[in-house]
Scaffold this motif. Structure first.
Motif, PDB file in Angstrom:
ATOM      1  N   ARG A 164       0.804  -1.219   0.006  1.00  0.00           N
ATOM      2  CA  ARG A 164       0.029   0.107   0.141  1.00  0.00           C
ATOM      3  C   ARG A 164       0.903   1.145   0.102  1.00  0.00           C
ATOM      4  O   ARG A 164       0.655   2.114  -0.577  1.00  0.00           O
ATOM      5  N   ILE A 165       1.942   1.156   0.744  1.00  0.00           N
ATOM      6  CA  ILE A 165       2.810   2.438   0.787  1.00  0.00           C
ATOM      7  C   ILE A 165       3.669   2.625  -0.544  1.00  0.00           C
ATOM      8  O   ILE A 165       3.559   3.667  -0.938  1.00  0.00           O
ATOM      9  N   LEU A 166       3.862   1.396  -1.248  1.00  0.00           N
ATOM     10  CA  LEU A 166       4.858   1.480  -2.439  1.00  0.00           C
ATOM     11  C   LEU A 166       3.771   1.787  -3.371  1.00  0.00           C
ATOM     12  O   LEU A 166       4.207   2.745  -4.446  1.00  0.00           O
ATOM     13  N   LYS A 167       2.523   1.468  -3.591  1.00  0.00           N
ATOM     14  CA  LYS A 167       1.809   1.757  -4.845  1.00  0.00           C
ATOM     15  C   LYS A 167       0.851   2.950  -4.530  1.00  0.00           C
ATOM     16  O   LYS A 167      -0.102   3.211  -5.706  1.00  0.00           O
ATOM     17  N   THR A 168       0.969   3.502  -3.504  1.00  0.00           N
ATOM     18  CA  THR A 168       0.064   4.628  -3.208  1.00  0.00           C
ATOM     19  C   THR A 168       1.107   5.884  -2.647  1.00  0.00           C
ATOM     20  O   THR A 168       1.078   6.357  -1.774  1.00  0.00           O
ATOM     21  N   PRO A 169       1.696   6.604  -3.818  1.00  0.00           N
ATOM     22  CA  PRO A 169       2.450   7.698  -3.700  1.00  0.00           C
ATOM     23  C   PRO A 169       1.903   8.875  -3.178  1.00  0.00           C
ATOM     24  O   PRO A 169       0.402   8.989  -3.346  1.00  0.00           O
ATOM     25  N   THR A 170       2.524  10.007  -2.648  1.00  0.00           N
ATOM     26  CA  THR A 170       1.732  11.305  -2.393  1.00  0.00           C
ATOM     27  C   THR A 170       1.348  11.797  -3.626  1.00  0.00           C
ATOM     28  O   THR A 170       1.903  11.687  -4.697  1.00  0.00           O
ATOM     29  N   PRO A 171      -0.090  12.356  -3.705  1.00  0.00           N
ATOM     30  CA  PRO A 171      -0.520  12.507  -5.123  1.00  0.00           C
ATOM     31  C   PRO A 171       0.480  13.594  -5.911  1.00  0.00           C
ATOM     32  O   PRO A 171       0.944  14.601  -5.371  1.00  0.00           O
ATOM     33  N   ILE A 172       0.684  13.492  -7.286  1.00  0.00           N
ATOM     34  CA  ILE A 172       1.497  13.950  -7.996  1.00  0.00           C
ATOM     35  C   ILE A 172       1.164  15.613  -8.060  1.00  0.00           C
ATOM     36  O   ILE A 172       1.989  16.219  -8.263  1.00  0.00           O
TER      37      ILE A 172
END
Length: 337
Positions: free
Chosen positions: A242-250
């Motif tokens: 979840r951390i890997l695939k949900t980055p801070t919104p670009i």
């Protein structure tokens, strides 16, 4: 008469002070965290270097830009009483306040992701210890000489899960030396072709536990307890994914970068009127700090890579491997008694 003279109270106090001072040093903290032995200068250069290399182009650009602004200000003979200067000062102050809040939020959000990843890997250490200990002690009624090596092979699969999870989160290819020594060649080939290697290893462990239950070597309560630990492994894996695939919104990162660029373009106009050529040095320092803070957020956003500021996954995996090897040795010693 004692063989060695007893140390005085003063010597013991000095020794305790040195140990306490060393425990607070960068060297000791870095050693405890990563297992690497480096001096303070090497640690500072290692941790700072990854960020500085990304920020230096911005520092060079704004230093040159500030030089041009200073030349232009002198050419036009602007003074501190120039009317535009007062308006620019208000604009700079307004953007400064907004920028401060955005940078704080960005850094805190990135650190939360980093710390959550560290907690998940800390839980992984505890869960693997409990699972390996449970298999070693609970499944203890071998009916043939071949059963003990099979149990040890499955205990090594716990170590293999951690290594496969590390590789999976780093999105890298398998290295034979890391996993080949932890399983048979046939299983390694299956794992290499698998779409999700960590999950495949959990499946193998679940199969082994179910087989031991059918052979009446563990009861239903023990089976459920061990399966709960396997569920915890899957939950930890899912949390890291979840951390890997949900980055801070670009869009947030893009807006912050744009605001930083605009702020650093306006600031030299205000500084050049008051500081002349000192503006170049001030802007170099400001751009280093501001873009450095922004880069720290980007650096901590994904804590599973190989950068110096990422989580020491190799060190954690080595710790888990050492724990499992110790439990395997204890199991072998118990069987030979």
């Amino acid at each position: 008469m004692p063989l060695y003279p007893r140390s005085s109270k003063r010597d013991r106090t000095k020794s305790a002070f040195k140990r306490r001072k060393f425990s607070r040093s960068w060297k000791r903290k870095f050693q405890n965290y990563t297992g690497e032995h480096k001096n303070g200068f090497q640690i500072a250069w290692l941790l700072q270097g990854a960020i500085t290399s990304q920020v230096l182009p911005w520092v060079a650009f704004y230093s040159g830009y500030s030089f041009l602004i200073v030349l232009l200000a002198q050419r036009l003979e602007l003074t501190s009483s120039f009317d535009v200067g007062g308006g620019i000062a208000h604009i700079v102050l307004s953007i400064n306040l907004l920028l401060s809040f955005l940078l704080i939020f960005r850094t805190n959000a990135a650190h939360d992701r980093y710390w959550e990843g560290r907690k998940l890997w800390g839980s992984l250490v505890n869960t693997t210890r409990n699972l390996a200990r449970g298999i070693s002690i609970t499944i203890d009624r071998e009916s043939s000489p071949i059963d003990s090596p099979i149990k040890e092979e499955n205990m090594k699969l716990i170590d293999a899960f951690c290594v496969a999870m590390k590789i999976h989160l780093r999105q890298e290819e398998f290295v034979e030396e890391e996993l080949m020594i932890l399983m048979s060649n046939s299983r390694y080939r299956q794992l290499y072709k698998s779409g999700h290697p960590p999950l495949k290893i959990v499946f193998w462990l679940g199969e082994y536990l179910q087989e031991q239950y059918l052979l009446n070597r563990i009861n239903l309560y023990q089976l459920n307890t061990l399966h709960k630990l396997l569920d915890d492994l899957v939950d930890i894996l899912g949390g890291c994914e979840r951390i890997l695939k949900t980055p801070t919104p670009i869009v947030y990162s893009l807006f912050l970068k744009q605001l930083l660029v605009i702020y650093c373009l306006i600031l030299p106009i205000e500084l050049a009127v008051h500081f002349n050529f000192w503006t170049i040095l001030i802007m170099a320092l400001f751009s280093l700090i501001l873009f450095g803070i922004e880069e720290i957020g980007s650096e901590l956003e994904n804590p599973f890579g190989r950068d110096p500021n990422d989580l020491p996954l190799d060190f954690i995996c080595n710790t888990i491997s050492g724990n499992i090897q110790e439990l395997i040795k204890s199991n072998q010693a118990r069987l030979t008694d």
